[in-house]
Every structure is written in structure tokens, then in C-alpha cells.
Design a protein around this motif. Structure first.
Motif, PDB file in Angstrom:
ATOM      1  N   SER A 177      -4.347 -10.629  -4.529  1.00 36.33           N
ATOM      2  CA  SER A 177      -5.665  -9.998  -4.476  1.00 36.33           C
ATOM      3  C   SER A 177      -6.005  -9.516  -3.075  1.00 36.33           C
ATOM      4  CB  SER A 177      -6.742 -10.989  -4.949  1.00 36.33           C
ATOM      5  OG  SER A 177      -6.753 -12.156  -4.141  1.00 36.33           O
ATOM      6  N   ARG A 178      -5.325 -10.064  -2.047  1.00 36.66           N
ATOM      7  CA  ARG A 178      -5.634  -9.655  -0.677  1.00 36.66           C
ATOM      8  C   ARG A 178      -4.656  -8.615  -0.132  1.00 36.66           C
ATOM      9  NH1 ARG A 178      -5.196 -14.714   2.460  1.00 36.66           N
ATOM     10  NH2 ARG A 178      -3.977 -15.420   0.676  1.00 36.66           N
TER      11      ARG A 178
ATOM     12  N   ASN B  92      -3.092  -3.128  -2.384  1.00 36.10           N
ATOM     13  CA  ASN B  92      -3.181  -2.730  -3.774  1.00 36.10           C
ATOM     14  C   ASN B  92      -3.512  -1.248  -3.931  1.00 36.10           C
ATOM     15  OD1 ASN B  92      -2.428  -5.290  -4.712  1.00 36.10           O
ATOM     16  ND2 ASN B  92      -4.534  -6.021  -4.599  1.00 36.10           N
TER      17      ASN B  92
ATOM     18  N   ASN C 257       0.858  -1.194   0.000  1.00 35.44           N
ATOM     19  CA  ASN C 257       0.000   0.000   0.000  1.00 35.44           C
ATOM     20  C   ASN C 257       0.893   1.243   0.000  1.00 35.44           C
ATOM     21  OD1 ASN C 257       0.842   0.458   2.726  1.00 35.44           O
ATOM     22  ND2 ASN C 257      -0.866  -0.761   3.496  1.00 35.44           N
TER      23      ASN C 257
ATOM     24  N   GLY D 289      -1.960  -3.290  -8.808  1.00 35.95           N
ATOM     25  CA  GLY D 289      -3.139  -2.501  -9.116  1.00 35.95           C
ATOM     26  C   GLY D 289      -4.389  -3.227  -8.650  1.00 35.95           C
ATOM     27  N   GLN D 290      -5.534  -2.758  -9.072  1.00 29.40           N
ATOM     28  CA  GLN D 290      -6.787  -3.381  -8.676  1.00 29.40           C
ATOM     29  C   GLN D 290      -7.072  -4.663  -9.469  1.00 29.40           C
ATOM     30  OE1 GLN D 290      -8.778  -2.156  -6.091  1.00 29.40           O
ATOM     31  NE2 GLN D 290      -7.082  -0.744  -5.768  1.00 29.40           N
ATOM     32  N   ASP D 291      -6.335  -4.868 -10.561  1.00 28.07           N
ATOM     33  CA  ASP D 291      -6.586  -6.023 -11.426  1.00 28.07           C
ATOM     34  C   ASP D 291      -5.281  -6.634 -11.904  1.00 28.07           C
ATOM     35  OD1 ASP D 291      -9.622  -5.747 -11.821  1.00 28.07           O
ATOM     36  OD2 ASP D 291      -8.905  -3.779 -12.465  1.00 28.07           O
TER      37      ASP D 291
ATOM     38  N   GLN E 161      -3.873   6.631  -6.011  1.00 28.74           N
ATOM     39  CA  GLN E 161      -2.807   6.256  -5.080  1.00 28.74           C
ATOM     40  C   GLN E 161      -1.496   6.002  -5.830  1.00 28.74           C
ATOM     41  OE1 GLN E 161      -4.933   2.934  -3.424  1.00 28.74           O
ATOM     42  NE2 GLN E 161      -5.425   4.044  -1.531  1.00 28.74           N
TER      43      GLN E 161
ATOM     44  N   ASP F  29      -5.284   2.059  -6.234  1.00 25.99           N
ATOM     45  CA  ASP F  29      -6.068   2.610  -7.335  1.00 25.99           C
ATOM     46  C   ASP F  29      -5.169   3.611  -8.065  1.00 25.99           C
ATOM     47  OD1 ASP F  29      -6.161   5.091  -5.958  1.00 25.99           O
ATOM     48  OD2 ASP F  29      -8.088   4.584  -5.030  1.00 25.99           O
TER      49      ASP F  29
END
Length: 409
Positions: free
Chosen positions: A42-43, A46, A16, A35-37, A51, A48
Motif C-alpha cells: 500500500s505504500r 502504485n 511506479n 494497482g490502487q487496490d 499510468q 492508476d
């Protein structure tokens, strides 16, 4: 006078924005984020795009770089929207993307020209011809598979000018890099699409089965359950070997780890690498560096595949021989030299009478006992029990903002 060595990049994880800033403050030359994808964590916190822009501005102001991991293995439909994603990364100033799937690489090349692409360790690159193949496809850098040994790195370096990146610290997968499906089988969570449940780190019983109906446990009372987990990689004892290969980037694993972990590990490797590169002929390993790593280590430490194929000694199968001695307790947010008073943001419960250690960039650290604590209103309190609460303590030595405080367990 010694001859200066080529200094490799120290590449740190940043789950982060806070971790990104801490990693760079503590000496990282570059950070990798998600990133978000399209990533494998995934946990993790991450980022946006807003950020990311803040992180890029912070990094570039300090001559550091930001890479985005988009290293998932795509199934049908997973790559939808990736062209726009890569174009946005390019346009906001991301320095490179780390990709494993050839489909995503092709999309990035065609949809976001000018955005550098690094091949992820998930692609298991283990020889120079593989690097040459990806060079022809337009990639600048390859992150080697964790199974590559020291001599192979030297051979790869001799035969290609592609940038080479390799892991030097952090968790090791018990499976071949990027090829595990244990999580898929055990929990229906796809490890190669960002959902690894770390099934190898679960504790298991072992049974001798006479037939389908009868089974006898092989684990005796008092023994630890069986685990398939590997110990952690740590190359701190082997800095001359790894740096002298001519490698371009040394990577630390751990986007899910705390700022305590990130700051400590980056701090140690920064010191060791700077010391070696400034005067290789007179370099000596300092055991205090490894002891510093043990303050945040969660598992045993070993050299992975660099010198031999790992054996049972590199597997977690019994009680750990070392236990972490410190817990991250607070971050310094201000210091008044006239009163020797530090303002802290609490991260774990601590109180009067406890032994603590403050540390900062450059491996600066000092120990003391907390003699008194005051809350934001100036009231004396015995403990700082609440997460993120602001308190003041008197310190024996000067500290700076972003120094961290540990407490002994």
C-alpha cells in the motif's frame, strides 16, 4: 558448440512508472506492478489506470509484459468493486494478475474472463498437486512459496506443466510465506492486507526476567540489538541450477526499491542468464556480477531455502560484513558526442572531485572523477545539491540516455 537452454523470463518489480521503464530498458522480460487496490504494497507508488496504460504501451512496444499484483487476503467487504477492477485490467491490456485469495480468484474468473491469473507466493504452494489443483481452477502460473527447495522444484516441474515462477533475489520474510501476523500484533497494521510495518526488522532488547518486576538485559554494552530479520536472497551464484530446472519465470523482489536497485539487479541477472543460456557447457560464474549486486545490496546475501533450511547464518544478528559502497547520484538524460558533455538529472548530492561510475544496460560501466559541473544556464558550480536539478558534466566515455551515475560513499 554448446546447446542453447530454455531461457526463463526475468520478472522485475516496478513500484511506479519510472521504475517500470527502467526495469525493461535494463533487460526485464516482464514487470509486476500494483494497482490502487487489492495489493500488498500500500505504500509503494502504485499505478492508476492511466499510468497502467502508459506502462503497458511502453512494455508491449518492447515485447515485455506487465502483471498486476492483487494478492491481499480479503476480509468481509475488502473485495467490493474487484470485479470492475479486474475487467478494467483485462480491457486495458494487462497480461496477468497475481492473486492469492480464492475469493478474488473466483471473482476474476467470473467477472473478467480472458484475464490470465497467476497464483501469488502468498498462497504457499509447495507441491505439484497444489499446482494441479489450481490448473483445474483455470490458473496458468503458480508463484512457488519461498520455502521450496531446488529438488522440489525439479520434482514439481517433472509432474506438472503449469508455469512455475520463483523468487531469485530480494528480501525474505522471516515468517512462512504469506502467514505473518507480527505487524498486526505490534502496530495494528495488517501485513496480509498491504500494511506490513516490517516489525521483524525492528531492533529489540532481550531480557532475563526473574519475576514480573525485575528484568536484566541480555544485550551487553556495545552489542547490536536483537532483530528477527532474514538476510536477502541472491541466486546469482547458482544460475545453472535454477535455470536447468525448467522454471518459467525468475522473480526479483522489491517494488519499494529505487531505480538504482532495479536497474542494477536486472542488469546483472540479464547478463548471467543470457551468458548461461547461450552456451551452458562453457559457462563460468563471473565474481564481478556479485560485486555489482553489492553496490546496491542493503543486507547480507544468501540462497534462502534452495539448498538447506536457513540457519542463524541467514539471520541478521550482528554488524553487516559488507557495506554498500555506492549511492545513486544522477540519471543521464542527454549526451553530446561532439563535446563529450552529458546532461544529468540529479538524484543525490554530488560535487567536483568526487569519484563516480556511469553504468548502462548490458553491464556497461566506467569510472571517472567529476572535474567540472555546469548548471542549466552554463554557470560553473562546485556541487549539484538540489534534487532533480539539471546539470552538465564532461564524461570520459560515451553514455546514453537512461544510463545512471553512482558515486562512491
Amino acid at each position: 558448440m554448446g546447446v542453447k537452454m530454455k531461457k526463463p523470463e526475468i520478472l522485475a518489480p516496478a513500484g511506479n512508472l519510472e521504475k517500470l521503464k527502467i526495469a525493461i530498458r535494463y533487460g526485464a522480460d516482464a514487470v509486476y506492478i500494483g494497482g490502487q487496490d487489492y495489493g500488498l504494497r500500500s505504500r509503494a507508488g502504485n499505478f492508476d489506470f492511466d499510468q497502467m496504460q502508459e506502462g503497458i504501451a511502453f512494455a508491449h512496444d518492447r515485447d515485455a509484459k506487465v502483471y498486476v499484483a492483487a494478492n491481499m487476503v480479503t476480509h468481509e467487504g475488502d473485495s467490493k468493486g474487484s470485479g470492475e477492477f479486474f475487467r478494467t485490467l483485462r480491457d486495458i491490456g494487462i497480461d496477468a494478475v497475481i492473486v492469492s485469495d480464492p475469493a478474488l480468484i473466483a471473482i476474476c474468473m467470473s467477472e473478467a474472463p480472458g484475464l490470465p491469473v497467476h497464483l501469488s507466493t502468498q498462497s504457499s504452494a509447495t507441491n505439484y498437486k497444489t499446482l494441479e489443483f489450481w490448473k483445474k481452477e483455470g490458473l496458468e502460473r503458480v508463484v512457488l512459496a519461498r520455502e521450496v527447495n531446488m529438488e522440489e522444484i525439479r520434482e514439481i516441474r517433472r509432474k506438472t506443466d503449469v508455469e512455475i515462477e520463483a523468487f531469485i533475489h530480494g528480501a525474505m520474510c522471516i515468517s512462512y510465506s504469506g502467514r505473518c501476523v507480527l505487524s498486526n500484533h505490534m502496530s495494528n497494521r495488517d501485513a496480509n492486507r498491504g500494511g506490513c510495518a516490517q516489525s521483524c526488522r525492528w531492533k529489540y532488547d532481550l531480557f532475563d526476567m526473574d519475576d514480573v518486576a525485575t528484568k536484566h538485559s541480555l544485550i551487553k554494552e556495545g552489542d547490536d540489538p536483537f532483530s528477527m530479520s532474514a538476510v536477502d536472497l541472491a541466486m546469482i551464484r547458482h544460475i545453472p541450477d535454477i535455470v536447468s530446472t525448467g522454471i518459467d519465470s525468475l522473480k526479483i523482489e522489491g517494488r519499494m526499491k529505487s531505480i538504482h536497485y532495479v536497474s542494477t539487479v536486472v542488469n546483472v541477472y540479464r547478463k548471467a542468464i543470457d551468458t548461461y543460456c547461450s552456451d551452458p557447457e562453457n559457462y563460468t560464474f563471473d565474481p564481478a556480477w556479485e560485486e555489482e549486486l553489492w553496490k546496491t545490496a542493503q543486507r547480507e546475501l544468501a540462497s534462502g531455502f534452495y539448498y538447506h533450511i536457513p540457519t542463524e547464518n541467514e539471520q541478521i544478528f550482528a554488524k553487516p560484513r559488507k557495506i554498500p559502497q555506492y549511492t545513486f547520484a544522477a540519471q543521464v538524460i542527454d549526451y553530446d558526442p561532439s563535446t563529450k558533455m552529458a546532461t544529468l538529472q540529479q538524484r543525490n548530492n554530488f560535487g567536483v572531485g568526487e569519484a563516480v561510475e556511469f553504468y548502462g544496460p548490458g553491464l556497461i560501466h566506467h569510472k571517472q572523477v567529476i572535474e567540472a559541473i555546469w548548471d542549466e544556464n552554463g554557470n560553473a558550480i562546485d556541487r549539484a545539491p538540489n534534487a532533480m536539478m539539471i546539470v552538465k558534466v564532461k564524461v570520459d566515455h560515451p553514455v546514453d540516455p537512461y544510463y545512471l551515475m553512482r558515486k562512491k560513499r
